[in-house]
Design a protein around this motif. Sequence first.
Motif, PDB file in Angstrom:
ATOM      1  N   ILE A  23      61.865  16.722  -7.781  1.00  0.00           N
ATOM      2  CA  ILE A  23      61.420  15.332  -7.916  1.00  0.00           C
ATOM      3  C   ILE A  23      60.444  14.968  -6.805  1.00  0.00           C
ATOM      4  O   ILE A  23      59.416  14.327  -7.041  1.00  0.00           O
ATOM      5  N   LYS A  24      60.738  15.404  -5.596  1.00  0.00           N
ATOM      6  CA  LYS A  24      59.862  15.104  -4.458  1.00  0.00           C
ATOM      7  C   LYS A  24      58.491  15.762  -4.627  1.00  0.00           C
ATOM      8  O   LYS A  24      57.458  15.151  -4.374  1.00  0.00           O
ATOM      9  N   LYS A  27      56.476  13.989  -7.435  1.00  0.00           N
ATOM     10  CA  LYS A  27      55.934  12.693  -7.010  1.00  0.00           C
ATOM     11  C   LYS A  27      54.780  12.857  -6.033  1.00  0.00           C
ATOM     12  O   LYS A  27      53.887  12.020  -5.977  1.00  0.00           O
ATOM     13  N   SER A  28      54.777  13.925  -5.271  1.00  0.00           N
ATOM     14  CA  SER A  28      53.705  14.117  -4.295  1.00  0.00           C
ATOM     15  C   SER A  28      52.454  14.730  -4.912  1.00  0.00           C
ATOM     16  O   SER A  28      51.443  14.892  -4.236  1.00  0.00           O
ATOM     17  N   ASP A  32      49.956  18.492 -10.225  1.00  0.00           N
ATOM     18  CA  ASP A  32      48.751  17.944 -10.816  1.00  0.00           C
ATOM     19  C   ASP A  32      47.754  19.065 -11.073  1.00  0.00           C
ATOM     20  O   ASP A  32      47.601  19.981 -10.269  1.00  0.00           O
TER      21      ASP A  32
END
Length: 63
Positions: A23-24, A27-28, A32
């Motif tokens: 999750i961390k 989110k960072s 991508d």
Amino acid sequence: MGVIYILITISLSLAIFFLIAFIKSAKSGQFDDSYTPSVRMLFDDELKSKKHTKSTTNTKLNS
């Protein structure tokens, strides 16, 4: 029987650790895609020319 409780505790804590890490990192922006948008412009012409070729052959066959 005590060993089973210890193994379950260790496995749950490890699973929670990996879930938090996932999750961390999500989110960072770790996952991508920064490569595809820069290359997409190189392949746009090929897709447009294939569509154009199909449409012109269809009109030639229909005429």
